[in-house]
Scaffold this motif. Structure first.
Motif, PDB file in Angstrom:
ATOM      1  N   THR A 183       0.911  -1.259   0.014  1.00  0.00           N
ATOM      2  CA  THR A 183       0.035  -0.119   0.141  1.00  0.00           C
ATOM      3  C   THR A 183       0.964   1.243  -0.038  1.00  0.00           C
ATOM      4  O   THR A 183       1.726   1.207   0.834  1.00  0.00           O
ATOM      5  N   GLY A 184       0.579   2.140  -0.944  1.00  0.00           N
ATOM      6  CA  GLY A 184       1.265   3.446  -0.877  1.00  0.00           C
ATOM      7  C   GLY A 184       0.142   4.642  -0.892  1.00  0.00           C
ATOM      8  O   GLY A 184      -0.540   4.752  -1.613  1.00  0.00           O
ATOM      9  N   ILE A 185       0.229   5.592   0.163  1.00  0.00           N
ATOM     10  CA  ILE A 185      -0.426   6.713   0.416  1.00  0.00           C
ATOM     11  C   ILE A 185       0.122   7.858   0.265  1.00  0.00           C
ATOM     12  O   ILE A 185       1.216   8.156   0.779  1.00  0.00           O
ATOM     13  N   ASP A 186      -0.089   8.805  -0.608  1.00  0.00           N
ATOM     14  CA  ASP A 186       0.341  10.168  -1.039  1.00  0.00           C
ATOM     15  C   ASP A 186       2.077  10.094  -0.933  1.00  0.00           C
ATOM     16  O   ASP A 186       2.695  10.804  -0.474  1.00  0.00           O
ATOM     17  N   LEU A 187       2.577   9.077  -1.819  1.00  0.00           N
ATOM     18  CA  LEU A 187       3.976   8.891  -2.166  1.00  0.00           C
ATOM     19  C   LEU A 187       4.489   9.699  -3.284  1.00  0.00           C
ATOM     20  O   LEU A 187       3.798   9.824  -4.194  1.00  0.00           O
ATOM     21  N   GLU A 188       5.907   9.677  -3.241  1.00  0.00           N
ATOM     22  CA  GLU A 188       6.454  10.241  -4.442  1.00  0.00           C
ATOM     23  C   GLU A 188       7.697   9.434  -4.708  1.00  0.00           C
ATOM     24  O   GLU A 188       8.628   9.294  -3.766  1.00  0.00           O
TER      25      GLU A 188
END
Length: 524
Positions: A183-188
């Motif tokens: 899961t990736g939330i608001d990543l860059e």
């Protein structure tokens, strides 16, 4: 044979042949880098086992002719081995705390390494500016107990109740769902690289039992990216997902290179790769065989379009192979935010029910504009219905209602979707079953433009054809051996199309305002 370097990573590189063939070459060729030789026939290849911040020369030798390119791998600050954090990789121990600790501790521009082994885990949450590296023989295996999975709330109100924070999603609506294996939330600036495996382990759990019933929360994906920017996924195998396999959601600048996504053909709602409300997406060299659509391009349902509008746009899908699935590349039906500028080329569609599949319905709304969609240079083998466009798709609880299914002209209002220009050209379709093209627009809002150009289609022998319903709408007849059926279309263009073995000898057009037919030929 000339080639280009698509993307350079810390320890790998992806190249693509500059060739017009679909997915692969007719013969093998060699890729040389240092003292290694890789023999392959694929048009897109990822070379692993490199060192960070090193200069390399890569040489492609095809039929005795060599071409070369030089590149430098990206720098890496630190390499963190999850076994140093206590991970066992024995397939039994819960390795979630150890791997999550490595991810949380990873410094900027660092890499978290999973060496060979089977790591039994619940969902893992990535952070920005890192690489997750699953080495050869490494498998992340999903816990088979749903009670161990955290829940992603569908929507959370801000403290001042002026804004909304969306985390969970299910089929286009902001609904509570279980967190995904990755899961990736608001990543860059995140890379996920192989050649290891992400295994949802759904066949050993109850995820596929009563799949349309919400139990605590909706089913998870294997890889879920929410509001992320600049994420690359390379050379990973993804399999046995509880629901959609890979789901980028409200993301920008994505690359999916040489993925292999596989689920049993009877596993429910296990789409392969579903970009939803995403911009600037590249999909290369990827193979998908699943229990639903191989790829489904989406942009949510009406609530999300009205309150959090974002179209899916600027997507390139090239040199891929789509096998078992309801559709090879689908647009919709949850596309209330619109979909535009989609290019699908040099792909093989092998044994899917449908090839190009567009689906929408009343209620998606006026922002649901599906336009500028081009399929070209494609080989379809055993695709039952190569081209289908359906504006009466019977999904959702009201999908069979008179509002959705009525063939009578309804008022055009803020709930009426639009299908603009759909182009299919330079395509060969062999062993067709039901029909070559089946397109059904709304009487109040016909499909604006359909183009079939430079198409060669041939049917299965009549004795092997089986009646099928090409579009999922109520009160629509089954077909077999039909060439072209078009209803409620503003402009239908057919140029240089050859159809062999059809049961009819001309297109059936109902409510088609303009036809431009030049070079349509029926053989035998």
């Amino acid at each position: 044979m000339e080639f280009k370097i698509v993307d350079v990573f810390k320890r790998s590189v992806t190249i693509e042949l500059e060739s017009d063939t679909c997915f692969c070459q007719e013969k093998t060729y060699d890729i040389r880098i240092d003292d290694r030789i890789i023999t392959t026939d694929k048009n897109v290849v990822s070379v692993t086992g490199l060192l960070p911040d090193h200069e390399y020369e890569i040489v492609v030798e095809f039929d005795g002719v060599k071409s070369n390119r030089c590149f430098r791998t990206q720098a890496e600050s630190y390499l963190l081995n999850v076994k140093a954090f206590g991970a066992k990789g024995d397939g039994i121990t819960n390795d979630t705390p150890a791997i999550q600790a490595a991810i949380s501790a990873c410094p900027e521009n660092g890499t978290v390494l999973l060496p060979a082994g089977t790591y039994y885990v619940t969902p893992l949450f990535l952070k920005s500016n890192m690489t997750l590296w699953l080495d050869e023989g490494a498998t992340l295996l999903g816990d088979n107990n749903r009670e161990h999975y955290p829940i992603m709330p569908g929507m959370v109100r801000s403290t001042d109740e002026k804004d909304e924070f969306n985390l969970g999603t299910w089929e286009g609506n902001p609904l509570d769902s279980f967190a995904s294996l990755i899961t990736g939330i608001d990543l860059e600036n995140v890379d996920i690289v192989g050649p290891g495996t992400l295994d949802g382990n759904a066949q050993n759990a109850d995820w596929w039992v009563n799949p349309k019933v919400k139990r605590v929360a909706w089913r998870p994906n294997i890889l879920y990216l929410c509001r992320c920017n600049n994420v690359r996924v390379q050379n990973i195998k993804v399999q046995n997902s509880p629901a959609w396999n890979v789901h980028p959601y409200y993301c920008d600048n994505l690359a999916f290179l040489n993925l292999h996504i596989q689920n049993p053909s009877d596993s429910p709602n296990t789409d392969g790769l579903d970009p939803e409300s995403c911009k600037d997406v590249l999909v290369l060299g990827t193979v998908i065989s699943v229990g639903d659509d191989c790829m489904a391009i989406k942009s949510g349902k009406y609530y999300m379009s009205l309150n959090h509008h974002k179209a899916t746009e600027n997507m390139v899908i090239r040199n891929c192979k789509f096998e078992k699935g309801h559709g090879s590349v689908t647009v919709g039906s949850e596309a209330a935010g619109g979909v535009k500028n989609i290019r699908v080329s040099q792909c093989i569609f092998d044994g899917t029910d449908r090839g190009l599949r567009i689906k929408t319905r009343r209620g998606r709304g006026e922002r649901s504009v599906l336009d500028d969609i081009v399929f070209e240079k494609i080989k379809m083998n055993g695709v039952h219905m190569p081209f289908t466009v359906n504006m009466f798709y019977f999904c959702d609880p009201d999908g069979h209602s008179d509002y959705v299914q009525s063939q009578k002209e309804a008022p055009v209002d803020e709930m009426t979707p639009v299908i603009g220009s759909i182009i299919a050209r330079d395509i060969v379709c062999e062993d067709v079953n039901a029909c070559v093209l089946c397109a059904v627009g709304l009487p109040e809002r016909p499909i604006e433009k359909l183009v079939l150009e430079n198409i060669k289609a041939s049917f299965l022998p009549e004795s092997e054809q089986v009646p099928e319903r090409p579009v999922m709408m109520d009160n629509f007849q089954e077909m077999k051996g039909r060439s072209v059926y078009a209803k409620n279309v503003s402009e239908l263009v057919i140029r240089n199309v050859t159809i062999q073995g059809a049961s009819d000898s001309e297109p059936e057009c109902i409510g088609v305002a303009k036809t431009d037919v030049d070079g349509l030929r029926y053989d035998g």
